[in-house]
Write a protein that holds these residues in place. Sequence first.
Motif, PDB file in Angstrom:
ATOM      1  N   GLU A  27       0.812  -1.225   0.000  1.00  0.00           N
ATOM      2  CA  GLU A  27       0.000   0.000   0.000  1.00  0.00           C
ATOM      3  C   GLU A  27       0.840   1.267   0.000  1.00  0.00           C
ATOM      4  O   GLU A  27       0.511   2.242  -0.682  1.00  0.00           O
TER       5      GLU A  27
ATOM      6  N   GLN B  31       1.970   1.946  -3.639  1.00  0.00           N
ATOM      7  CA  GLN B  31       0.990   1.963  -4.717  1.00  0.00           C
ATOM      8  C   GLN B  31       0.894   3.321  -5.412  1.00  0.00           C
ATOM      9  O   GLN B  31       0.852   3.404  -6.643  1.00  0.00           O
ATOM     10  N   GLU B  32       0.862   4.382  -4.628  1.00  0.00           N
ATOM     11  CA  GLU B  32       0.699   5.721  -5.216  1.00  0.00           C
ATOM     12  C   GLU B  32       1.844   6.053  -6.163  1.00  0.00           C
ATOM     13  O   GLU B  32       1.624   6.573  -7.266  1.00  0.00           O
ATOM     14  N   GLU B  33       3.070   5.741  -5.751  1.00  0.00           N
ATOM     15  CA  GLU B  33       4.229   6.029  -6.593  1.00  0.00           C
ATOM     16  C   GLU B  33       4.162   5.246  -7.899  1.00  0.00           C
ATOM     17  O   GLU B  33       4.447   5.783  -8.979  1.00  0.00           O
TER      18      GLU B  33
ATOM     19  N   LYS C  54       1.384   6.651 -10.246  1.00  0.00           N
ATOM     20  CA  LYS C  54       1.842   7.894 -10.881  1.00  0.00           C
ATOM     21  C   LYS C  54       2.803   7.592 -12.027  1.00  0.00           C
ATOM     22  O   LYS C  54       2.746   8.226 -13.089  1.00  0.00           O
TER      23      LYS C  54
END
Length: 228
Positions: free
Chosen positions: A205, A208-210, A213
Amino acid sequence: MDNHLKRELSKIEIPIEIHERSKLGINKAKSEMGGKLKRFTKKRLAIAVLSACLMLPTGAFAYQALLADDLYGSFDNLKKHAINITMESYLLFNAKLDQAKGDLGKDEFKQFKNLLSVFTSAKLDYGDKNGNIDYSQVPAETFEEIKAAMYDIQPYFDKLNGLPSSKEVLTAEEYEQYIQALFTYETTMAQLGVSSAPDVTAIPEESQEEFIKAQEYLNYVNDKQIEN
């Protein structure tokens, strides 16, 4: 070339004129959508095999010394480091090198091959069983060498793929972000131990954002290249 390689070569069917058909397909899609594509799926640089960045050559393989051996020593040598690499992928990689040799001039191909050797050496030293590298584990000095090579080699991949140079269609800042996104994508694959696009839900988790993007930025660059 030994008999084993010849037998493997004979099993592989190479699509005729796939390189030219790929260009025609891009032009047709651009025409049908008014010069714009919402999404054109094109796999990115896979340094071990380069299945993403070079099209297959026309015609059949010639029984000759393999260009791939100049970079990896031999298939057996690569197999010691990337156990999931197959003979077929190795021969296809060699075919793509042959195509590059034909499409690029003598001086360009020499420069291309010198840059490519940076990646193949890194694969042997740091690649996982699929040939992917977790760049967070690469020594800083070596990573800077790989990054510098990536800056210079990506326009070659674009040219061989019949696309405008990403370095020319992007600003300097965008190009920097693009190169970083390529590293982030491959690092995630290495950390998960996968050989194809990872399922986002399988990514920790906190990472995930990286990854999302990076993935979105690769799509952005891809769309921008197609539109030009």
